[in-house]
Design an enzyme around this catalytic site. Structure first.
Site, PDB file in Angstrom:
ATOM      1  N   ASN A  45       8.205  -7.458 -12.606  1.00 20.63           N
ATOM      2  CA  ASN A  45       8.198  -8.369 -11.569  1.00 20.63           C
ATOM      3  C   ASN A  45       9.790  -8.392 -10.755  1.00 20.63           C
ATOM      4  O   ASN A  45      10.693  -7.980 -11.563  1.00 20.63           O
ATOM      5  CB  ASN A  45       7.996  -9.706 -12.299  1.00 20.63           C
ATOM      6  CG  ASN A  45       9.055 -10.035 -13.332  1.00 20.63           C
ATOM      7  OD1 ASN A  45       9.588  -9.262 -13.998  1.00 20.63           O
ATOM      8  ND2 ASN A  45       9.387 -11.279 -13.338  1.00 20.63           N
ATOM      9  N   GLU A  47      11.783 -10.997  -8.461  1.00 24.59           N
ATOM     10  CA  GLU A  47      11.942 -12.470  -7.905  1.00 24.59           C
ATOM     11  C   GLU A  47      12.777 -12.247  -6.645  1.00 24.59           C
ATOM     12  O   GLU A  47      13.350 -11.061  -6.206  1.00 24.59           O
ATOM     13  CB  GLU A  47      12.771 -13.271  -8.873  1.00 24.59           C
ATOM     14  CG  GLU A  47      11.639 -13.579 -10.047  1.00 24.59           C
ATOM     15  CD  GLU A  47      12.235 -14.628 -11.068  1.00 24.59           C
ATOM     16  OE1 GLU A  47      13.405 -14.922 -11.040  1.00 24.59           O
ATOM     17  OE2 GLU A  47      11.542 -14.753 -11.913  1.00 24.59           O
ATOM     18  N   CYS A  56       4.614  -9.901  -8.498  1.00 23.82           N
ATOM     19  CA  CYS A  56       4.375  -9.647 -10.040  1.00 23.82           C
ATOM     20  C   CYS A  56       4.310  -8.121 -10.523  1.00 23.82           C
ATOM     21  O   CYS A  56       4.255  -7.357  -9.566  1.00 23.82           O
ATOM     22  CB  CYS A  56       2.855 -10.060 -10.341  1.00 23.82           C
ATOM     23  SG  CYS A  56       2.588 -11.867 -10.072  1.00 23.82           S
ATOM     24  N   GLU A  58       2.052  -6.547 -12.249  1.00 26.79           N
ATOM     25  CA  GLU A  58       0.994  -5.921 -11.903  1.00 26.79           C
ATOM     26  C   GLU A  58       0.663  -5.377 -10.590  1.00 26.79           C
ATOM     27  O   GLU A  58       0.075  -4.448 -10.390  1.00 26.79           O
ATOM     28  CB  GLU A  58      -0.414  -6.791 -12.514  1.00 26.79           C
ATOM     29  CG  GLU A  58      -0.237  -7.294 -13.656  1.00 26.79           C
ATOM     30  CD  GLU A  58       0.652  -8.651 -14.053  1.00 26.79           C
ATOM     31  OE1 GLU A  58       1.727  -8.632 -13.265  1.00 26.79           O
ATOM     32  OE2 GLU A  58      -0.006  -9.498 -14.604  1.00 26.79           O
ATOM     33  N   CYS A  97      -1.756 -13.423 -13.844  1.00 31.02           N
ATOM     34  CA  CYS A  97      -1.838 -14.613 -12.989  1.00 31.02           C
ATOM     35  C   CYS A  97      -3.361 -14.675 -12.224  1.00 31.02           C
ATOM     36  O   CYS A  97      -3.793 -13.590 -12.235  1.00 31.02           O
ATOM     37  CB  CYS A  97      -0.582 -15.116 -11.974  1.00 31.02           C
ATOM     38  SG  CYS A  97      -0.764 -13.860 -10.870  1.00 31.02           S
TER      39      CYS A  97
HETATM   40 ZN   LIG Z   1       0.457 -11.847 -10.898  1.00 31.23          ZN
END
Ligand SMILES: [Zn+2]
Length: 164
Positions: A45, A47, A56, A58, A97
């Protein structure tokens, strides 16, 4: 749950998490996916000071697979994460998510397979396996768009013949 835990893949995910750029939440997530030819693509991830632009883990892994032309070949994805500031890394497992579930489903539908989603905490002391069909049941995918096109085509033909 499939009998064999893909520890190597989960270790790759946990390793990627150590390189996460997460200075605001300190919550690091790594993802590593495996394709049918055994290739592994990882992401962490990332930010952003704007907060809303956070990407993210993924997404990074799936995009790397897609860039290599292997988005349809994803068999399983390992996700590991947790709070980097915690004394221990034995927190709860991290699941994808909602947005990432949708992205994994796209890959699954392209490859006509139900992708295994292995979710773990950072020290891999807690691991759970799901199928993407469990995490996103009745999901919207590429097949839906094809159906819509076919339905639209039939409707257009009906409308056309009705004018004659
Ligand atoms: Zn995600």
């Amino acid at each position: 749950m499939p009998e064999k835990i893909p520890y190597e893949l989960l270790r790759a995910a946990a390793s990627a998490a150590r390189n996460a750029y997460a200075p605001y939440s300190n919550f690091a997530v790594g993802a590593a996916l495996q394709t049918s030819d055994g290739s592994v693509f990882a992401g962490a991830n990332m930010e952003n000071a704007s907060y809303g632009l956070t990407v993210c883990a993924e997404v990074g892994a799936l995009q790397a697979a897609s860039t290599a032309g292997k988005l349809a070949d994803v068999v399983r994805i390992g996700i590991a994460g947790g709070n980097l500031r915690a004394d221990k890394c034995d927190g709860e497992i991290v699941t994808p998510c909602g947005r990432c579930r949708q992205l994994i489903l796209e890959s699954a539908r392209l490859g006509s397979r139900d992708i295994e989603v292995w979710c773990a905490n950072l020290d891999l002391s807690s691991i759970k396996c799901f199928k993407i069909s469990e995490l996103l049941p009745h999901g919207f995918g590429p097949d839906n768009l094809v159906k819509i096109k076919i339905q639209t085509g039939i409707e257009a033909e009906t409308v056309h013949s009705g004018r004659r």
